[in-house]
Design a protein around this motif. Structure first.
Motif, PDB file in Angstrom:
ATOM      1  N   ILE A  29     -20.266  26.101  12.072  1.00 15.04           N
ATOM      2  CA  ILE A  29     -21.124  25.497  13.091  1.00 15.04           C
ATOM      3  C   ILE A  29     -22.524  25.384  12.485  1.00 15.04           C
ATOM      4  CG2 ILE A  29     -21.944  25.632  15.466  1.00 15.04           C
ATOM      5  CD1 ILE A  29     -19.657  27.583  16.024  1.00 15.04           C
ATOM      6  N   PRO A  30     -22.898  24.205  11.977  1.00 15.71           N
ATOM      7  CA  PRO A  30     -24.154  24.057  11.235  1.00 15.71           C
ATOM      8  C   PRO A  30     -25.413  24.508  11.968  1.00 15.71           C
ATOM      9  CG  PRO A  30     -22.767  22.131  10.906  1.00 15.71           C
ATOM     10  CD  PRO A  30     -22.089  22.971  11.950  1.00 15.71           C
ATOM     11  N   VAL A  31     -25.409  24.449  13.300  1.00 19.08           N
ATOM     12  CA  VAL A  31     -26.609  24.812  14.039  1.00 19.08           C
ATOM     13  C   VAL A  31     -27.019  26.266  13.791  1.00 19.08           C
ATOM     14  CG1 VAL A  31     -25.458  25.555  16.160  1.00 19.08           C
ATOM     15  CG2 VAL A  31     -27.761  24.595  16.286  1.00 19.08           C
ATOM     16  N   PHE A  32     -26.059  27.110  13.402  1.00 21.21           N
ATOM     17  CA  PHE A  32     -26.389  28.504  13.122  1.00 21.21           C
ATOM     18  C   PHE A  32     -27.260  28.631  11.877  1.00 21.21           C
ATOM     19  CE2 PHE A  32     -22.911  29.531  16.042  1.00 21.21           C
ATOM     20  CZ  PHE A  32     -23.459  30.612  16.717  1.00 21.21           C
ATOM     21  N   GLY A  33     -27.273  27.606  11.028  1.00 21.61           N
ATOM     22  CA  GLY A  33     -28.186  27.627   9.892  1.00 21.61           C
ATOM     23  C   GLY A  33     -29.632  27.621  10.338  1.00 21.61           C
ATOM     24  N   VAL A  34     -29.910  26.937  11.444  1.00 24.09           N
ATOM     25  CA  VAL A  34     -31.264  26.920  12.014  1.00 24.09           C
ATOM     26  C   VAL A  34     -31.637  28.308  12.514  1.00 24.09           C
ATOM     27  CG1 VAL A  34     -32.700  25.954  13.844  1.00 24.09           C
ATOM     28  CG2 VAL A  34     -31.093  24.482  12.614  1.00 24.09           C
ATOM     29  N   VAL A  35     -30.700  28.967  13.168  1.00 20.04           N
ATOM     30  CA  VAL A  35     -30.950  30.316  13.689  1.00 20.04           C
ATOM     31  C   VAL A  35     -31.215  31.290  12.542  1.00 20.04           C
ATOM     32  CG1 VAL A  35     -29.961  32.232  14.999  1.00 20.04           C
ATOM     33  CG2 VAL A  35     -29.548  29.870  15.728  1.00 20.04           C
ATOM     34  N   ALA A  36     -30.431  31.168  11.461  1.00 24.04           N
ATOM     35  CA  ALA A  36     -30.607  32.057  10.305  1.00 24.04           C
ATOM     36  C   ALA A  36     -31.995  31.905   9.708  1.00 24.04           C
ATOM     37  CB  ALA A  36     -29.535  31.750   9.257  1.00 24.04           C
ATOM     38  N   ALA A  37     -32.427  30.663   9.512  1.00 28.12           N
ATOM     39  CA  ALA A  37     -33.758  30.424   8.947  1.00 28.12           C
ATOM     40  C   ALA A  37     -34.855  30.846   9.914  1.00 28.12           C
ATOM     41  CB  ALA A  37     -33.904  28.950   8.580  1.00 28.12           C
ATOM     42  N   ALA A  38     -34.631  30.626  11.211  1.00 28.93           N
ATOM     43  CA  ALA A  38     -35.638  30.993  12.209  1.00 28.93           C
ATOM     44  C   ALA A  38     -35.871  32.499  12.246  1.00 28.93           C
ATOM     45  CB  ALA A  38     -35.220  30.488  13.582  1.00 28.93           C
ATOM     46  N   ALA A  39     -34.827  33.289  11.980  1.00 30.82           N
ATOM     47  CA  ALA A  39     -34.984  34.744  11.952  1.00 30.82           C
ATOM     48  C   ALA A  39     -35.961  35.154  10.848  1.00 30.82           C
ATOM     49  CB  ALA A  39     -33.626  35.414  11.737  1.00 30.82           C
ATOM     50  N   VAL A  40     -35.816  34.538   9.672  1.00 29.29           N
ATOM     51  CA  VAL A  40     -36.746  34.802   8.578  1.00 29.29           C
ATOM     52  C   VAL A  40     -38.143  34.312   8.953  1.00 29.29           C
ATOM     53  CG1 VAL A  40     -37.298  34.308   6.157  1.00 29.29           C
ATOM     54  CG2 VAL A  40     -34.914  34.669   6.855  1.00 29.29           C
ATOM     55  N   GLY A  41     -38.207  33.138   9.572  1.00 32.64           N
ATOM     56  CA  GLY A  41     -39.489  32.573   9.961  1.00 32.64           C
ATOM     57  C   GLY A  41     -40.230  33.412  10.985  1.00 32.64           C
ATOM     58  N   LEU A  42     -39.512  33.936  11.975  1.00 34.57           N
ATOM     59  CA  LEU A  42     -40.141  34.741  13.019  1.00 34.57           C
ATOM     60  C   LEU A  42     -40.786  35.998  12.438  1.00 34.57           C
ATOM     61  CD1 LEU A  42     -40.758  35.537  15.937  1.00 34.57           C
ATOM     62  CD2 LEU A  42     -38.419  36.438  16.108  1.00 34.57           C
ATOM     63  N   VAL A  43     -40.058  36.691  11.598  1.00 37.95           N
ATOM     64  CA  VAL A  43     -40.604  37.917  11.007  1.00 37.95           C
ATOM     65  C   VAL A  43     -41.808  37.592  10.122  1.00 37.95           C
ATOM     66  CG1 VAL A  43     -40.118  39.880   9.500  1.00 37.95           C
ATOM     67  CG2 VAL A  43     -38.378  39.085  11.110  1.00 37.95           C
ATOM     68  N   THR A  44     -41.744  36.486   9.390  1.00 37.81           N
ATOM     69  CA  THR A  44     -42.864  36.101   8.539  1.00 37.81           C
ATOM     70  C   THR A  44     -44.088  35.745   9.375  1.00 37.81           C
ATOM     71  OG1 THR A  44     -41.275  35.201   6.934  1.00 37.81           O
ATOM     72  CG2 THR A  44     -43.573  34.579   6.663  1.00 37.81           C
ATOM     73  N   LEU A  45     -43.877  35.013  10.449  1.00 34.27           N
ATOM     74  CA  LEU A  45     -44.997  34.654  11.324  1.00 34.27           C
ATOM     75  C   LEU A  45     -45.670  35.887  11.904  1.00 34.27           C
ATOM     76  CD1 LEU A  45     -43.509  31.634  13.349  1.00 34.27           C
ATOM     77  CD2 LEU A  45     -45.459  31.555  11.785  1.00 34.27           C
ATOM     78  N   ARG A  46     -44.874  36.857  12.270  1.00 33.20           N
ATOM     79  CA  ARG A  46     -45.416  38.047  12.946  1.00 33.20           C
ATOM     80  C   ARG A  46     -45.910  39.098  11.976  1.00 33.20           C
ATOM     81  NH1 ARG A  46     -47.992  39.199  17.560  1.00 33.20           N
ATOM     82  NH2 ARG A  46     -47.778  41.413  18.083  1.00 33.20           N
ATOM     83  N   ASN A  47     -45.139  39.343  10.897  1.00 27.14           N
ATOM     84  CA  ASN A  47     -45.440  40.479  10.017  1.00 27.14           C
ATOM     85  C   ASN A  47     -45.985  40.087   8.649  1.00 27.14           C
ATOM     86  OD1 ASN A  47     -44.478  42.103  12.076  1.00 27.14           O
ATOM     87  ND2 ASN A  47     -42.431  42.310  11.196  1.00 27.14           N
ATOM     88  N   GLY A  48     -46.028  38.798   8.351  1.00 29.66           N
ATOM     89  CA  GLY A  48     -46.625  38.372   7.094  1.00 29.66           C
ATOM     90  C   GLY A  48     -45.622  38.197   5.969  1.00 29.66           C
ATOM     91  N   ALA A  49     -46.160  37.940   4.771  1.00 26.41           N
ATOM     92  CA  ALA A  49     -45.338  37.580   3.613  1.00 26.41           C
ATOM     93  C   ALA A  49     -44.355  38.681   3.226  1.00 26.41           C
ATOM     94  CB  ALA A  49     -46.248  37.242   2.428  1.00 26.41           C
ATOM     95  N   ARG A  50     -44.829  39.917   3.163  1.00 23.31           N
ATOM     96  CA  ARG A  50     -43.959  41.013   2.710  1.00 23.31           C
ATOM     97  C   ARG A  50     -42.797  41.233   3.678  1.00 23.31           C
ATOM     98  NH1 ARG A  50     -43.294  46.481   3.290  1.00 23.31           N
ATOM     99  NH2 ARG A  50     -42.692  47.634   1.388  1.00 23.31           N
ATOM    100  N   GLY A  51     -43.093  41.222   4.987  1.00 19.81           N
ATOM    101  CA  GLY A  51     -42.040  41.434   5.979  1.00 19.81           C
ATOM    102  C   GLY A  51     -40.992  40.344   5.931  1.00 19.81           C
ATOM    103  N   GLY A  52     -41.430  39.073   5.820  1.00 16.50           N
ATOM    104  CA  GLY A  52     -40.488  37.971   5.755  1.00 16.50           C
ATOM    105  C   GLY A  52     -39.654  37.992   4.488  1.00 16.50           C
ATOM    106  N   ALA A  53     -40.298  38.335   3.360  1.00 15.01           N
ATOM    107  CA  ALA A  53     -39.574  38.389   2.086  1.00 15.01           C
ATOM    108  C   ALA A  53     -38.521  39.486   2.103  1.00 15.01           C
ATOM    109  CB  ALA A  53     -40.561  38.614   0.941  1.00 15.01           C
ATOM    110  N   LEU A  54     -38.847  40.602   2.747  1.00 21.19           N
ATOM    111  CA  LEU A  54     -37.899  41.712   2.840  1.00 21.19           C
ATOM    112  C   LEU A  54     -36.658  41.298   3.629  1.00 21.19           C
ATOM    113  CD1 LEU A  54     -37.832  44.667   1.877  1.00 21.19           C
ATOM    114  CD2 LEU A  54     -38.667  45.326   4.155  1.00 21.19           C
ATOM    115  N   VAL A  55     -36.864  40.596   4.736  1.00 20.98           N
ATOM    116  CA  VAL A  55     -35.738  40.125   5.540  1.00 20.98           C
ATOM    117  C   VAL A  55     -34.898  39.132   4.747  1.00 20.98           C
ATOM    118  CG1 VAL A  55     -35.102  38.760   7.575  1.00 20.98           C
ATOM    119  CG2 VAL A  55     -36.857  40.531   7.755  1.00 20.98           C
ATOM    120  N   ALA A  56     -35.550  38.196   4.044  1.00 20.83           N
ATOM    121  CA  ALA A  56     -34.823  37.215   3.239  1.00 20.83           C
ATOM    122  C   ALA A  56     -33.997  37.901   2.152  1.00 20.83           C
ATOM    123  CB  ALA A  56     -35.799  36.220   2.617  1.00 20.83           C
TER     124      ALA A  56
END
Length: 300
Positions: A29-56
């Protein structure tokens, strides 16, 4: 959706779990690719570069394990990492520090445009690659309808010529959509209503709009698929979003209901011509500021 965003923000392991699981589900279900990327994006927006990179990083390891167990190809996750998680991480940082949705979309578009130029410079004509990839589909269609060999070859040949631009446009749209979802989640958790306000104020810089206009004009002169067409399709994503921002702002200004807005989105899915019309509206708004003019009109 808010509960999912809350779960993501509990910690890097929870965010990585959502990203990795969604990446696996996106195969079906391709739409879940958006959700996967959004999870990384949300943490990066809130916690910055290090937090987002750690999640990725954690998500890459987890999804690699999933891909290895399910498909026997753990390196498939590198495609997800390079095409979605790294771009969304970088774009989330642009949005985090600029607080401008338009600048972030412009950055995404220019990044994909640069990739297109490099592809054409290194590969030459990417239609050759797509033709090989589509050959199996062509053979299957030919087996089902042997009498249509000539038409079949022409159809898939033309499809191969447009695939690069379609893929680039879809990639741009998917990354931007994931970023918008991440920003909406952030607003839901910490600033209710903030995403709507930001989107309705979305306005491309005139330099980018001029570049888009030149690309579209060049495409119209050259006609047919090619580098100019591919670049114009990518630039059109930003114009389409500005057109939608105009429509949303006018709805708020005039106090209209949401029924016709739902109808508009349905027509966007069903009629490609509607997307062209909305993008043209966005381009016009860059120069004449339709929203400001409408705000000066008397209310009903």
């Amino acid at each position: 959706m808010k509960s999912l965003a809350s779960f993501i923000m509990r910690g890097p392991s929870q965010a990585a779990l959502v990203a990795a699981t969604s990446a696996l589900l996106s195969v079906m279900i391709p739409v879940f690719g958006v959700v996967a990327a959004a999870a990384v994006g949300l943490v990066t927006l809130r916690n910055g570069a290090r937090g987002g990179a750690l999640v990725a990083l954690f998500a890459t390891l987890g999804a690699g394990l999933f891909y290895g167990l399910v498909f026997g190809a753990p390196l498939l996750v590198l495609g997800v990492l390079l095409l979605f998680w790294v771009p969304i991480w970088g774009l989330a940082l642009v949005l985090r520090y600029s607080r401008s949705l338009a600048l972030t979309v412009e950055s995404a578009s220019l990044l994909v445009m640069l990739g297109l130029v490099l592809v054409y410079a290194v590969v030459g004509d990417p239609a050759v690659f797509w033709a090989r990839l589509l050959e199996l589909m062509r053979e299957a269609a030919l087996a089902a309808q042997p009498d249509g060999a000539a038409a079949n070859a022409a159809l898939f040949g033309e499809l191969a010529r447009w695939m690069t631009g379609a893929f680039a446009m879809a990639l741009t749209f998917q990354v931007v959509l994931a970023l918008f979802l991440a920003r909406w989640w952030q607003a839901q958790l910490y600033n209710p209503g903030g995403f709507g306000e930001g989107f309705r104020a979305y306005r491309l810089h005139r330099a980018f709009a001029l570049l888009a206009l030149l690309l579209i004009a060049g495409w119209a002169l050259v006609r047919g698929p090619g580098l100019l067409a591919d670049l114009a399709l990518v630039a059109g994503v930003g114009l389409l979003l500005q057109g939608l921002a105009v429509v949303h702002q006018l709805r708020v200004q005039r106090g209209s209901g949401t029924g016709w807005l739902v109808l508009l989105y349905v027509l966007l899915v069903l009629l490609p011509q509607m997307a062209v019309a909305i993008a043209a509206l966005g381009l016009l708004d860059v120069w004449v500021d339709i929203r400001a003019r409408a705000a000066r009109l008397p209310s009903r």
